[in-house]
Design a protein around this motif. Structure first.
Motif, PDB file in Angstrom:
ATOM      1  N   LYS A   1       0.898  -1.317   0.095  1.00 48.19           N
ATOM      2  CA  LYS A   1       0.001  -0.066   0.052  1.00 48.19           C
ATOM      3  C   LYS A   1       0.870   1.252  -0.065  1.00 48.19           C
ATOM      4  O   LYS A   1       0.555   2.320   0.539  1.00 48.19           O
ATOM      5  N   GLY A   2       1.936   1.219  -0.576  1.00 49.40           N
ATOM      6  CA  GLY A   2       2.931   2.344  -0.729  1.00 49.40           C
ATOM      7  C   GLY A   2       3.481   2.854   0.800  1.00 49.40           C
ATOM      8  O   GLY A   2       4.000   4.026   0.686  1.00 49.40           O
ATOM      9  N   MET A   3       3.375   2.165   1.913  1.00 47.19           N
ATOM     10  CA  MET A   3       3.817   2.521   2.872  1.00 47.19           C
ATOM     11  C   MET A   3       5.181   2.566   3.062  1.00 47.19           C
ATOM     12  O   MET A   3       6.124   1.736   2.469  1.00 47.19           O
ATOM     13  N   MET A   4       5.957   3.631   3.421  1.00 42.51           N
ATOM     14  CA  MET A   4       7.305   3.987   3.624  1.00 42.51           C
ATOM     15  C   MET A   4       8.072   4.277   2.381  1.00 42.51           C
ATOM     16  O   MET A   4       9.294   3.954   2.160  1.00 42.51           O
ATOM     17  N   VAL A   5       7.390   4.565   1.286  1.00 40.13           N
ATOM     18  CA  VAL A   5       8.059   4.747   0.114  1.00 40.13           C
ATOM     19  C   VAL A   5       8.230   6.276   0.007  1.00 40.13           C
ATOM     20  O   VAL A   5       7.406   7.069   0.435  1.00 40.13           O
ATOM     21  N   LYS A   6       9.350   6.547  -0.286  1.00 41.72           N
ATOM     22  CA  LYS A   6       9.565   8.071   0.003  1.00 41.72           C
ATOM     23  C   LYS A   6      10.475   8.541  -1.228  1.00 41.72           C
ATOM     24  O   LYS A   6      11.560   7.944  -1.456  1.00 41.72           O
ATOM     25  N   LYS A   7      10.275   9.684  -1.871  1.00 42.91           N
ATOM     26  CA  LYS A   7      11.303  10.244  -2.910  1.00 42.91           C
ATOM     27  C   LYS A   7      12.250  11.005  -2.028  1.00 42.91           C
ATOM     28  O   LYS A   7      12.123  11.763  -1.055  1.00 42.91           O
ATOM     29  N   ILE A   8      13.623  10.778  -2.230  1.00 44.78           N
ATOM     30  CA  ILE A   8      14.729  11.085  -1.394  1.00 44.78           C
ATOM     31  C   ILE A   8      15.351  12.130  -2.404  1.00 44.78           C
ATOM     32  O   ILE A   8      16.155  12.027  -3.224  1.00 44.78           O
ATOM     33  N   GLU A   9      15.446  13.580  -1.981  1.00 44.01           N
ATOM     34  CA  GLU A   9      16.046  14.604  -2.819  1.00 44.01           C
ATOM     35  C   GLU A   9      17.295  14.769  -2.452  1.00 44.01           C
ATOM     36  O   GLU A   9      18.066  15.113  -3.420  1.00 44.01           O
TER      37      GLU A   9
END
Length: 292
Positions: A53-61
């Motif tokens: 469910k997209g949990m803990m998915v993050k774009k890291i800049e």
């Protein structure tokens, strides 16, 4: 509970973005060292090795984002090259083990959660006008707080959540009418190179439709097996009864594939005990994800 690393290891490397696996106990220095050795550039994507469910998915800049992600993760995780292709779809594929040619049973187009500026309203005010986005606001105020007070120029679009995940606000549209022989042959050719893959969904970023059908300029960002859903059912134009029928159809396909694998390749069935243990592990794992 499918390990993404184990799945990526089955896919020919030219079909997916550069992906690095790290244990939850990895030090920040170890993570930074490996990323520099592989010459990965920001932005990156962080995701749990076993996700849902997209949990803990993050774009890291930047390195600060990476530091926060690596140090706070309580589960094994992946750091992945960010794919810049602007379009994303999910293609549901299956092939019976006793047949040479596979099939596409559904295509879902994913529209990312985004707003379009009017030159007056802040991003938060624009989100409040969007019925789908309103449900995401409590989370967005925390995870995307730096965007909330931006005032966009008129007609300028800003993607708020760059992930094609329904739970994270993406809109799913059923584009199954786009299935044709060229696309089926391309996807079939790719899937046959993934050992043991007979049923599941490929989430793909791509440049344009004609190139994708020809097998050019695309990247498989996720490959989900027997636990995956035919996500074209979430198109708001479909009724819940239609969705139930579609799920039942795919369960029948999965059942037939399972029986054939058992008969032809002597693949053992999962026992009741194994299934119960998996559900228990899944519940405990979700708690860990929620604690991040």
């Amino acid at each position: 509970m499918e390990s993404k690393k184990e799945v990526y290891d089955l896919i020919p490397f030219e079909y997916y973005p550069a992906t690095l696996f790290f244990k939850a106990s990895s030090s920040l220095q170890d993570v930074l060292t490996v990323i520099k050795q592989r010459n990965l550039k920001y932005p990156l994507i962080g995701k749990p090795d076993i996700g849902m469910k997209g949990m803990m998915v993050k774009k890291i800049e930047n390195e600060n984002d990476l530091s926060s992600y690596a140090q706070n993760s309580k589960v094994d995780f992946l750091i992945q090259e960010y794919v810049h292709f602007k379009n994303e779809i999910g293609i549901f594929y299956y092939r019976f083990p006793n047949e040479e040619k596979g099939h596409i049973s559904g295509i879902v187009k994913k529209e990312f959660l985004a707003v379009k500026g009017d030159g007056i309203s802040t991003v938060e005010q624009l989100l409040l006008k969007n019925k789908r986005a309103v449900l995401q606001l409590p989370s967005l105020r925390v995870k995307e707080k730096e965007k909330m007070n931006i005032v966009l120029q008129k007609e300028k679009e800003l993607i708020i959540v760059p992930y094609g995940n329904h739970v994270r606000g993406a809109k799913f549209l059923d584009d199954s009418n786009l299935v044709d022989d060229e696309l089926t042959n391309t996807i079939d050719s790719i899937c046959k190179k993934v050992d043991g893959f007979y049923f599941g969904r490929l989430d793909i970023r791509y440049n344009n439709w004609e190139e994708l059908k020809q097998g050019k300029n695309f990247s498989i960002i996720e490959l989900n097996g027997s636990g995956s859903e035919p996500t074209h059912i979430y198109d708001p134009r479909h009724s819940v009864f239609w969705a139930w029928r579609e799920i039942a159809k795919h369960w029948r396909i999965l059942y037939r594939i399972s029986k054939l694998n058992h008969q032809i390749q002597k693949t053992p069935y999962m026992t009741t005990r194994m299934g119960l243990d998996m559900f228990k592990q899944n519940s405990e794992y979700i708690k860990l994800l929620n604690s991040n």
